[in-house]
Design a protein around this motif. Structure first.
Motif, PDB file in Angstrom:
ATOM      1  N   ASP A   5       0.831  -1.215   0.000  1.00  0.00           N
ATOM      2  CA  ASP A   5       0.000   0.000   0.000  1.00  0.00           C
ATOM      3  C   ASP A   5       0.859   1.257   0.000  1.00  0.00           C
ATOM      4  N   MET A   6       1.927   1.217   0.789  1.00  0.00           N
ATOM      5  CA  MET A   6       2.822   2.376   0.817  1.00  0.00           C
ATOM      6  C   MET A   6       3.466   2.603  -0.553  1.00  0.00           C
ATOM      7  N   LEU A   7       3.874   1.507  -1.217  1.00  0.00           N
ATOM      8  CA  LEU A   7       4.478   1.646  -2.543  1.00  0.00           C
ATOM      9  C   LEU A   7       3.470   2.211  -3.548  1.00  0.00           C
ATOM     10  N   ASP A   8       2.203   1.744  -3.453  1.00  0.00           N
ATOM     11  CA  ASP A   8       1.177   2.292  -4.343  1.00  0.00           C
ATOM     12  C   ASP A   8       1.011   3.794  -4.120  1.00  0.00           C
ATOM     13  N   ALA A   9       0.988   4.193  -2.834  1.00  0.00           N
ATOM     14  CA  ALA A   9       0.834   5.615  -2.535  1.00  0.00           C
ATOM     15  C   ALA A   9       2.038   6.416  -3.023  1.00  0.00           C
ATOM     16  N   VAL A  10       3.235   5.863  -2.822  1.00  0.00           N
ATOM     17  CA  VAL A  10       4.443   6.566  -3.259  1.00  0.00           C
ATOM     18  C   VAL A  10       4.474   6.669  -4.777  1.00  0.00           C
ATOM     19  N   GLU A  11       4.106   5.552  -5.447  1.00  0.00           N
ATOM     20  CA  GLU A  11       4.113   5.580  -6.912  1.00  0.00           C
ATOM     21  C   GLU A  11       3.067   6.566  -7.437  1.00  0.00           C
ATOM     22  N   GLY A  12       1.878   6.585  -6.770  1.00  0.00           N
ATOM     23  CA  GLY A  12       0.866   7.549  -7.184  1.00  0.00           C
ATOM     24  C   GLY A  12       1.320   8.982  -6.968  1.00  0.00           C
ATOM     25  N   ALA A  13       1.962   9.226  -5.796  1.00  0.00           N
ATOM     26  CA  ALA A  13       2.459  10.575  -5.533  1.00  0.00           C
ATOM     27  C   ALA A  13       3.545  10.961  -6.523  1.00  0.00           C
ATOM     28  N   GLU A  14       4.388   9.997  -6.872  1.00  0.00           N
ATOM     29  CA  GLU A  14       5.439  10.286  -7.845  1.00  0.00           C
ATOM     30  C   GLU A  14       4.828  10.597  -9.212  1.00  0.00           C
ATOM     31  N   GLY A  15       3.795   9.816  -9.580  1.00  0.00           N
ATOM     32  CA  GLY A  15       3.134  10.104 -10.861  1.00  0.00           C
ATOM     33  C   GLY A  15       2.462  11.455 -10.870  1.00  0.00           C
ATOM     34  N   ARG A  16       1.795  11.780  -9.738  1.00  0.00           N
ATOM     35  CA  ARG A  16       1.170  13.106  -9.662  1.00  0.00           C
ATOM     36  C   ARG A  16       2.206  14.224  -9.695  1.00  0.00           C
ATOM     37  N   ALA A  17       3.345  13.987  -9.042  1.00  0.00           N
ATOM     38  CA  ALA A  17       4.395  15.011  -9.053  1.00  0.00           C
ATOM     39  C   ALA A  17       4.947  15.210 -10.465  1.00  0.00           C
ATOM     40  N   ARG A  18       5.130  14.096 -11.173  1.00  0.00           N
ATOM     41  CA  ARG A  18       5.627  14.222 -12.552  1.00  0.00           C
ATOM     42  C   ARG A  18       4.597  14.907 -13.444  1.00  0.00           C
ATOM     43  N   ALA A  19       3.310  14.547 -13.234  1.00  0.00           N
ATOM     44  CA  ALA A  19       2.274  15.206 -14.032  1.00  0.00           C
ATOM     45  C   ALA A  19       2.206  16.689 -13.722  1.00  0.00           C
ATOM     46  N   ALA A  20       2.336  17.024 -12.417  1.00  0.00           N
ATOM     47  CA  ALA A  20       2.325  18.444 -12.052  1.00  0.00           C
ATOM     48  C   ALA A  20       3.528  19.167 -12.641  1.00  0.00           C
ATOM     49  N   GLU A  21       4.679  18.502 -12.629  1.00  0.00           N
ATOM     50  CA  GLU A  21       5.868  19.118 -13.219  1.00  0.00           C
ATOM     51  C   GLU A  21       5.683  19.340 -14.718  1.00  0.00           C
ATOM     52  N   ALA A  22       5.064  18.333 -15.371  1.00  0.00           N
ATOM     53  CA  ALA A  22       4.810  18.488 -16.805  1.00  0.00           C
ATOM     54  C   ALA A  22       3.821  19.623 -17.063  1.00  0.00           C
ATOM     55  N   ARG A  23       2.775  19.732 -16.188  1.00  0.00           N
ATOM     56  CA  ARG A  23       1.821  20.822 -16.372  1.00  0.00           C
ATOM     57  C   ARG A  23       2.485  22.184 -16.157  1.00  0.00           C
ATOM     58  N   VAL A  24       3.351  22.258 -15.164  1.00  0.00           N
ATOM     59  CA  VAL A  24       4.049  23.529 -14.930  1.00  0.00           C
ATOM     60  C   VAL A  24       4.943  23.872 -16.112  1.00  0.00           C
ATOM     61  N   ARG A  25       5.630  22.856 -16.636  1.00  0.00           N
ATOM     62  CA  ARG A  25       6.499  23.111 -17.779  1.00  0.00           C
ATOM     63  C   ARG A  25       5.687  23.563 -18.992  1.00  0.00           C
ATOM     64  N   ASP A  26       4.571  22.874 -19.244  1.00  0.00           N
ATOM     65  CA  ASP A  26       3.716  23.296 -20.360  1.00  0.00           C
ATOM     66  C   ASP A  26       3.143  24.689 -20.123  1.00  0.00           C
ATOM     67  N   PHE A  27       2.788  24.956 -18.852  1.00  0.00           N
ATOM     68  CA  PHE A  27       2.228  26.270 -18.532  1.00  0.00           C
ATOM     69  C   PHE A  27       3.253  27.378 -18.803  1.00  0.00           C
ATOM     70  N   VAL A  28       4.496  27.126 -18.410  1.00  0.00           N
ATOM     71  CA  VAL A  28       5.539  28.134 -18.647  1.00  0.00           C
ATOM     72  C   VAL A  28       5.738  28.351 -20.148  1.00  0.00           C
ATOM     73  N   LEU A  29       5.740  27.228 -20.904  1.00  0.00           N
ATOM     74  CA  LEU A  29       5.913  27.369 -22.354  1.00  0.00           C
ATOM     75  C   LEU A  29       4.745  28.136 -22.974  1.00  0.00           C
ATOM     76  N   GLU A  30       3.513  27.790 -22.557  1.00  0.00           N
ATOM     77  CA  GLU A  30       2.350  28.486 -23.104  1.00  0.00           C
ATOM     78  C   GLU A  30       2.352  29.954 -22.701  1.00  0.00           C
ATOM     79  N   ALA A  31       2.706  30.227 -21.433  1.00  0.00           N
ATOM     80  CA  ALA A  31       2.742  31.615 -20.983  1.00  0.00           C
ATOM     81  C   ALA A  31       3.785  32.412 -21.763  1.00  0.00           C
ATOM     82  N   ALA A  32       4.951  31.808 -21.995  1.00  0.00           N
ATOM     83  CA  ALA A  32       5.979  32.496 -22.777  1.00  0.00           C
ATOM     84  C   ALA A  32       5.494  32.760 -24.194  1.00  0.00           C
ATOM     85  N   HIS A  33       4.787  31.757 -24.742  1.00  0.00           N
ATOM     86  CA  HIS A  33       4.256  31.946 -26.100  1.00  0.00           C
ATOM     87  C   HIS A  33       3.198  33.052 -26.128  1.00  0.00           C
ATOM     88  N   GLU A  34       2.327  33.078 -25.119  1.00  0.00           N
ATOM     89  CA  GLU A  34       1.290  34.102 -25.075  1.00  0.00           C
ATOM     90  C   GLU A  34       1.894  35.500 -24.914  1.00  0.00           C
TER      91      GLU A  34
END
Length: 433
Positions: A202-231
């Motif tokens: 269960d702990m590994l599932d939670a850690v893996e989920g948190a890691e996936g969410r962190a990577r997704a959030a990092e990707a969203r932030v990166r895309d957001f910065v790129l879109e903001a720079a483009h705008e």
């Protein structure tokens, strides 16, 4: 194993002492019982008959009669009387004394004066000592066998019971090396180690989920910065082009005024985008609200009146019966409603209709008769810098921050903003506590 050795030692010593005490007590009791029998038969049978009856079964009898005759029976018949004086006369019978068993080495004896003479009963405990020695040997060999068997069983059971720990160690190292999908999956899961392994999974599932969410959030932030720079690059490029045309060329008055108007327009657009980006950052960090009593009906009427003064779709306000006052930040709620009304007017066009419905309990619905939102995009429109029609003019469509800002401000109040499924047009529901 040390505890088991201690327990076996205690058991062996206890058994030895208890067994020796019980057997010695039985020997003494046997002698005393024979004395009682002899006393009962002294006046009923002859001296020789008395000796024959109470002798035997390991008990030796020596009876010295009043006239000096010695009668014996049993394995130790030739043994001298413990109290007899060699060469002296036989003791005379006297009053009965309390029976007391005396011990000399391995020989137990008891004396009793009877009317027929002095009675001496003896028994040898040598056989008892041999039996106790054999019992000690049996206990020692049995304890040694138990220790050997216990050592084997402890080794086997410990290895079997602790095998999941080795599996956990191997799995943990594999996960640390990058294999995030490894799991223990204990069988059976209802043991102590099984429950621990299940908790580890269960702990590994939670850690893996948190890691996936962190990577997704990092990707969203990166895309957001790129879109903001483009705008931001688009209005800045317009300002730069207009400024270069003014500096390098010699435009006429009308052209110069057009270029200057373009500089102002693009700089205002860049400023609005920068303000929206700063507001989104404040919302993420926790925007500060100046709460106070707010009448949502009056606020909706002010927003509708302001929108009506600009060209575009007609805006009307309707309200249900009931209180519509909430504790909120009036400026932020006005910003949310303004964003929703502006989006609705852009979606419906100049001939469309937009209606604000104020209900009780802090509920406001902004509905329009436009084309609506596809089902697949009902949640995506609340993401940052998302426009459903990427090809349309940015002047008309905005930068895609209006709805994310509106939902962020609603949730900062403790409420929410969601898109209702009405079938025709689009209807956004704002709820405030």
């Amino acid at each position: 194993m040390v505890l088991l050795v201690a327990l076996l030692l205690v058991l062996s010593v206890t058994v030895d002492r208890v067994l020796r005490s019980r057997t010695e007590g039985q020997l003494e009791q046997r002698l005393l019982d024979r004395v009682a029998v002899a006393q009962a038969l002294a006046d009923q049978v002859s001296a020789q008959d008395l000796v024959d009856r109470i002798g035997g079964e390991g008990v030796s009898v020596r009876l010295t009669t009043g006239d000096g005759e010695v009668l014996t029976a049993g394995p130790q018949a030739a043994a001298p009387s413990p109290s007899a004086t060699p060469g002296g006369p036989a003791p005379k019978p006297g009053p009965a004394a309390p029976d007391r068993v005396r011990r000399s080495g391995d020989v137990y004896s008891v004396e009793r004066r009877l009317p027929v003479g002095e009675l001496v009963l003896t028994t040898d405990a040598g056989g008892l000592r041999q039996t106790l020695s054999q019992v000690r040997v049996v206990l020692a060999l049995s304890s040694l066998g138990v220790l050997v068997l216990a050592a084997l069983l402890v080794g086997l059971l410990t290895g079997r019971l602790l095998r999941p720990l080795d599996t956990m160690t191997t799995t943990a190292r594999s996960i640390a090396a990058g294999d995030r999908g490894r799991r223990l999956r204990p069988d059976p899961p209802d043991t102590e180690l099984g429950r621990m392994a299940g908790a580890f999974d269960d702990m590994l599932d939670a850690v893996e989920g948190a890691e996936g969410r962190a990577r997704a959030a990092e990707a969203r932030v990166r895309d957001f910065v790129l879109e903001a720079a483009h705008e931001l690059r688009t209005p800045l490029a317009g300002v730069q082009a207009s400024a270069e045309a003014l500096l390098l060329g010699h435009p006429g008055r009308e052209e110069r005024e057009r270029l200057l108007a373009g500089v102002v327009r693009e700089s205002q657009r860049a400023g609005r985008l920068a303000d929206d980006l700063l507001l989104m950052a404040r919302i993420d960090r926790g925007v500060e609200l100046e709460r106070g009593p707010v009448d949502l009906r009056l606020l909706a009427e002010d927003v509708a009146a302001t929108a009506t003064r600009r060209p575009g779709a007609a805006v009307s306000v309707g309200s249900a019966h009931g209180p519509s006052v909430v504790e909120a930040d009036a400026d932020r709620v006005t910003q949310v409603l303004t964003n929703l009304v502006d989006n609705a007017r852009r979606a419906t066009g100049p001939d469309g209709r937009v209606r604000l419905e104020v209900g009780p309990g802090g509920r406001v619905v902004v509905a329009d008769d436009g084309p609506g939102v596809p089902a697949a995009d009902r949640e995506r429109i609340f993401e940052r810098l998302v426009r459903l029609d990427a090809a349309r003019s940015r002047d008309r469509g905005g930068a895609g921050l209006g709805l994310p800002i509106a939902r962020g401000l609603a949730r900062a109040h403790g409420g929410d903003l969601r898109l209702l499924d009405t079938g025709t047009g689009a209807a956004f529901e704002l709820t405030l506590p």
